[in-house]
Design a protein around this motif. Sequence first.
Motif, short mmCIF file in Angstrom:
data_model
loop_
_atom_site.label_atom_id
_atom_site.label_comp_id
_atom_site.label_asym_id
_atom_site.label_seq_id
_atom_site.Cartn_x
_atom_site.Cartn_y
_atom_site.Cartn_z
N ASN A 132 0.86 -1.18 0.00
CA ASN A 132 0.00 0.00 0.00
C ASN A 132 0.90 1.24 0.00
OD1 ASN A 132 -1.51 2.26 1.16
ND2 ASN A 132 -3.14 0.77 1.51
N HIS A 133 0.63 2.17 -0.90
CA HIS A 133 1.46 3.37 -1.03
C HIS A 133 1.56 4.14 0.29
CE1 HIS A 133 3.17 6.80 -3.21
NE2 HIS A 133 2.36 7.58 -2.51
N LEU A 134 0.46 4.20 1.03
CA LEU A 134 0.46 4.95 2.30
C LEU A 134 1.32 4.26 3.34
CD1 LEU A 134 -3.34 5.72 2.20
CD2 LEU A 134 -1.50 7.33 1.81
N GLY A 136 3.86 2.60 2.54
CA GLY A 136 5.20 2.95 2.06
C GLY A 136 5.68 4.26 2.67
N HIS A 137 4.81 5.29 2.65
CA HIS A 137 5.22 6.58 3.21
C HIS A 137 5.62 6.44 4.69
CE1 HIS A 137 4.92 9.54 0.08
NE2 HIS A 137 3.70 9.17 -0.27
N ILE A 138 4.91 5.62 5.43
CA ILE A 138 5.24 5.42 6.85
C ILE A 138 6.61 4.73 6.96
CG2 ILE A 138 4.56 4.14 8.94
CD1 ILE A 138 1.60 4.65 8.02
N VAL A 169 0.82 13.05 4.92
CA VAL A 169 0.27 14.22 4.21
C VAL A 169 0.93 14.36 2.84
CG1 VAL A 169 -0.78 15.86 5.82
CG2 VAL A 169 1.68 15.51 5.91
N SER A 170 0.13 14.16 1.80
CA SER A 170 0.70 14.23 0.45
C SER A 170 -0.28 14.93 -0.47
CB SER A 170 0.99 12.82 -0.04
OG SER A 170 -0.23 12.14 -0.23
N GLY A 171 -0.04 14.79 -1.78
CA GLY A 171 -0.93 15.44 -2.74
C GLY A 171 -2.30 14.80 -2.79
N THR A 386 8.85 12.70 -0.58
CA THR A 386 7.98 12.55 -1.75
C THR A 386 8.10 11.10 -2.26
OG1 THR A 386 9.78 13.52 -3.00
CG2 THR A 386 7.98 14.98 -2.44
N ASP A 387 7.31 10.80 -3.31
CA ASP A 387 7.19 9.40 -3.75
C ASP A 387 8.53 8.79 -4.19
OD1 ASP A 387 4.57 9.63 -3.17
OD2 ASP A 387 3.87 9.78 -5.25
N ASN A 388 8.76 7.57 -3.74
CA ASN A 388 9.99 6.86 -4.09
C ASN A 388 9.76 5.37 -3.86
OD1 ASN A 388 11.28 5.91 -1.30
ND2 ASN A 388 10.25 7.87 -0.98
#
Length: 420
Positions: A132-134, A136-138, A169-171, A386-388
């Motif tokens: 899950n992309h979210l 991933g951010h964590i 918090v992202s786009g 940011t996304d990576n």
Amino acid sequence: MTAVDSTTQPLHNVASNPGTSRGLILGIETSCDETSAAVVERGGHTLSNIVASQVAIHHRYGGVVPELASREHLRNIVPVVRAALGEANISLQDLDAIAVTSGPGLAGALLVGIVYAKALAFALGKPLIAVNHLEGHIHAVLLEQRELVRASGASEMLTPSRQVLALVVSGGHSHLYLCRQQIGPNEHLMWSYRNIGRTLDDAAGEAFDKVAKLLGLGYPGGPWIDALAAHGNATAVPFAFSRIKEKAHLRGTKASNASLAANSPDRRFLFSFSGIKTAVLRYVETHNLKPSIAARKQALASIANPQPEDALPYLDPETRDLIASFQHAVVGDLKNKTFLAAETFGVDRVLVSGGVAANRELRVRFTAEAADRGIAIAFPSLALSTDNAAMIAAAAWPRLVAEDFAPADLSADPSLALGT
Ligand code: KG4
Ligand code: ZN
């Protein structure tokens, strides 16, 4: 029954196969407008992290154009993966698994990564892991915490068994999650997430992007507003965030919103950023700022690859104050709700991730508030905000240990939710 820290644990399948003993995961991320591939060792050591940004392509439209995003991912995916393997100095055979973002995001963009990752996993006979992309951010923060521990021997701030509050918090997202590690199948520690806050309308990054566009600044708007806010008075325009009304949070238009609302009915942790965007528009109209916006737009259009500093000569004091006040209000709202949630749930560890976590005022004010409250706080480096794909490979590591692999019919889920 003893739980084992998944960061140091050997892999079952790896143990029986000495040729693949490094715990190497190739992460692939194509959910929005960055094509990224990374190689991460055991969820805690980044060997490479290649990001091909499409900003230059979407810039002229003032937002991401989904069809163009898919086309660019198709163009970039092969060279980006090749570069990630090259920089990590490994071959495809050295990999233990392929991890790919399966959602949330743009359907067509996600599919490029998923189809590529599936084909690669199938051809190599390696497991495929959906992330899950979210999540991933964590894990961008958790990955860098582990790298810090490796490098300095410092103790890990975000240790397993301690609950962590994450603001993502992202786009496209503004979410609050309570995260903890729990014993999952095979006695392995798996992360679990409880979604306790979200936005009712625009995401925080979306508000930055829309306000920047409205004021004739560049895309994406967050970095522009971040840089220009330092040149204005943050208290000049008194923007106020009204309390979310009793039933407003149950009025979600999408099914996913409604089910999330049912799970997170505490309106104190709900965000709403469409009101401040409208307030900025009203300010522009009542203060007759439209002519200066048009002049600024024209001036920036004549500059190749314009940067925020290029806008300074075209920014009147009133607009500088407007920009600073907007950012101050958004950051204040994010900060107040995050720390209220930490207090409410008795959490003393907070992490902030996603593109908006790159914001300087946000970092300064969150850090000060955390220090006042005796709360530990962590942010990703700017590159991992940011996304990576490094964050995707890191999030996949506990799943590889637990052999939690993607089904053969894995597909894109544009509105994939994280946690309960
Ligand atoms: O996480 P991300 O790269 O992509 C999504 O998953 O959406 O976040 C991109 C968002 C954009 O809205 C961008 O304007 C915002 O993050 N952003 C910032 C800053 N850098 C990027 N917002 C505020 N301040 C920044 N310095
Ligand atoms: Zn993102």
